[in-house]
Design an enzyme around this catalytic site. Structure first.
Site, mmCIF file in Angstrom:
data_model
loop_
_atom_site.group_PDB
_atom_site.id
_atom_site.type_symbol
_atom_site.label_atom_id
_atom_site.label_comp_id
_atom_site.label_asym_id
_atom_site.label_seq_id
_atom_site.Cartn_x
_atom_site.Cartn_y
_atom_site.Cartn_z
ATOM 1 N N HIS A 123 0.831 -0.964 0.272
ATOM 2 C CA HIS A 123 -0.157 0.073 -0.250
ATOM 3 C C HIS A 123 0.774 1.190 -0.117
ATOM 4 O O HIS A 123 1.968 1.412 0.656
ATOM 5 C CB HIS A 123 -1.288 0.277 1.494
ATOM 6 C CG HIS A 123 0.053 0.823 2.528
ATOM 7 N ND1 HIS A 123 -0.571 2.297 2.680
ATOM 8 C CD2 HIS A 123 0.422 -0.182 3.355
ATOM 9 C CE1 HIS A 123 0.264 1.581 4.045
ATOM 10 N NE2 HIS A 123 0.579 0.464 4.764
ATOM 11 N N CYS A 124 0.232 2.220 -0.249
ATOM 12 C CA CYS A 124 0.976 3.917 -0.225
ATOM 13 C C CYS A 124 -0.144 4.024 0.076
ATOM 14 O O CYS A 124 -1.176 4.271 1.268
ATOM 15 C CB CYS A 124 0.736 4.123 -1.855
ATOM 16 S SG CYS A 124 0.031 4.374 -2.683
ATOM 17 N N TRP A 125 -0.627 6.029 -0.087
ATOM 18 C CA TRP A 125 -1.495 7.129 0.451
ATOM 19 C C TRP A 125 -2.530 6.579 0.342
ATOM 20 O O TRP A 125 -2.957 6.095 1.418
ATOM 21 C CB TRP A 125 -0.903 7.960 0.005
ATOM 22 C CG TRP A 125 -1.990 9.116 0.941
ATOM 23 C CD1 TRP A 125 -2.532 10.203 -0.435
ATOM 24 C CD2 TRP A 125 -2.273 9.371 1.927
ATOM 25 N NE1 TRP A 125 -3.212 10.844 0.478
ATOM 26 C CE2 TRP A 125 -3.096 10.642 1.833
ATOM 27 C CE3 TRP A 125 -1.904 9.155 3.072
ATOM 28 C CZ2 TRP A 125 -4.077 11.143 2.609
ATOM 29 C CZ3 TRP A 125 -2.652 9.637 4.296
ATOM 30 C CH2 TRP A 125 -3.556 10.388 4.538
#
Length: 380
Positions: A123-125
């Protein structure tokens, strides 16, 4: 000097999408599976999780158990952002490519430390191009199944905050400072009850002396994340014991929906003599450095009064810790009593205890509380 502009996470994701070679298509033809944060937590065996955000983002708040394999260092991310804002997108992409290219093998080797070559979630932001590009890179380099969390960390934060909106069966333990409530809660937990140690999670005991002997507090955001992690493992059909706290515990804050529920519950207020509580505080704090204690005394100087502060420092210099504790309790008892009196007295149950035998007190308290709740149910 590096300018650190706010280019936004969406802009960052657009840039990151260009930094991985061998991408098959913009539609991610390889086997990348989207998974919601709800489904991620519904798994019987949770997937290993990689957070590809910058170390600064990770430090502010993260999913417990996630491993940070950052595409950019904090400084690199700032430099790319500066070029993006002050020059052009193309030059920012070129600079980013310079930063990322030497790390491509490292991304894979570090990811294998987390998940071998098997299933892994990324995941990222906000579940954008950063996490998708990273996920495709892993799949291209031998990972069997790669999942991307839909909405990324932002979706997780919404999930956490919404989680505390649901009703819980709370049992609130109150008592004056020095009553050993934390130790009592541990004894209650050893008898099979569900307990959340708010002060333990906050790394703070909730007073001017509360930071002494503790490690640095988490951010407000991370405190909420850690609190969620503990709550979600409990059975919500059964009671959950918490210590009566103010909204703020040091610098962190209890989520408002949970704090409101705590304030609406019966408070089981244990009563022990001031002398017993002073002795308990002496055992708890005398291993600490004198300057730390002196600093804490100054923290309540206005409320303690000039003469008492002077006496407290004199006692401290003479290592008369019991006398220091008695003086401090004059302030804390008044403050706590005022808070209790401001509550609906129908929701305050006073429970006198003879001593600080936590094991015996835990049994007594559980019996009294269960009897009280049965009677309340029958009355309804």
């Amino acid at each position: 000097m590096i300018v650190r502009p706010e280019i936004g996470n969406q802009g960052s994701d657009i840039l990151f999408s260009h930094f991985f070679p061998h991408r098959k298509s913009a539609t991610f033809a390889v086997m990348i599976t989207e998974i919601s944060i709800h489904d991620f937590y519904s798994q019987e065996h949770r997937l290993p999780l990689i957070d590809v955000r910058s170390p600064g983002e990770f430090e502010k708040g993260r999913l417990p158990g996630a491993t940070n394999i950052a595409l950019f260092s904090n400084d690199e991310r700032a430099q790319v952002g500066t070029v993006y804002v002050q020059q052009s997108r193309e030059k920012a992409v070129a600079l980013g490519y310079q930063f990322v290219t030497p790390k491509l093998d490292w991304f894979v080797s570090e990811s294998r430390k987390v998940a071998g070559d098997s299933s892994v979630a990324v995941h990222c932001w906000r579940g954008g191009m950063r996490s998708h590009a990273f996920a495709e890179h892993l799949h291209t380099n031998g990972f069997d199944e790669v999942y991307v969390i839909t909405g990324g960390y932002k979706a997780y934060r919404n999930y956490v905050l919404n989680f505390f909106e649901q009703p819980f069966q709370l049992r609130i333990l109150g008592g004056y400072t020095g009553s050993g409530k934390t130790y009592l809660l541990r004894a209650i937990q050893q008898l099979g009850e569900q307990v959340i140690d708010l002060e333990g999670l906050a790394h703070h005991k909730g007073s001017a002396f509360g930071a002494i002997g503790e490690t640095a507090q988490p951010t407000v955001e991370q405190f909420e994340n850690n609190l969620f992690e503990q709550f979600r493992q409990l059975d919500f059909q059964k009671p959950i014991w918490l210590e009566d706290e103010s909204h703020c515990i040091g610098k962190v804050k209890i989520p408002i929906p949970l704090f409101r529920q705590m304030r609406e519950q019966m408070v089981y207020f244990i009563q022990l003599s001031r002398e017993q509580r002073a002795q308990h505080l002496v055992k708890q704090y005398t291993a600490c450095e004198t300057p730390e204690l002196a600093y804490a005394i100054n923290g309540i100087a206005k409320r303690l009064g000039g003469q008492n502060v002077k006496m407290a420092h004199e006692y401290l210099a003479q290592q008369k810790f019991y006398e220091v504790a008695l003086l401090a309790l004059q302030y804390y008892d008044k403050a706590y009593l005022k808070g209790v009196q401001n509550r609906n007295q129908e929701f305050v149950r006073l429970i006198p205890l003879p001593d600080m035998n936590h094991e015996n007190n835990a049994k007594t308290l559980i019996t009294l509380v269960e009897k009280h709740e049965r009677n309340k149910t029958h009355a309804v």
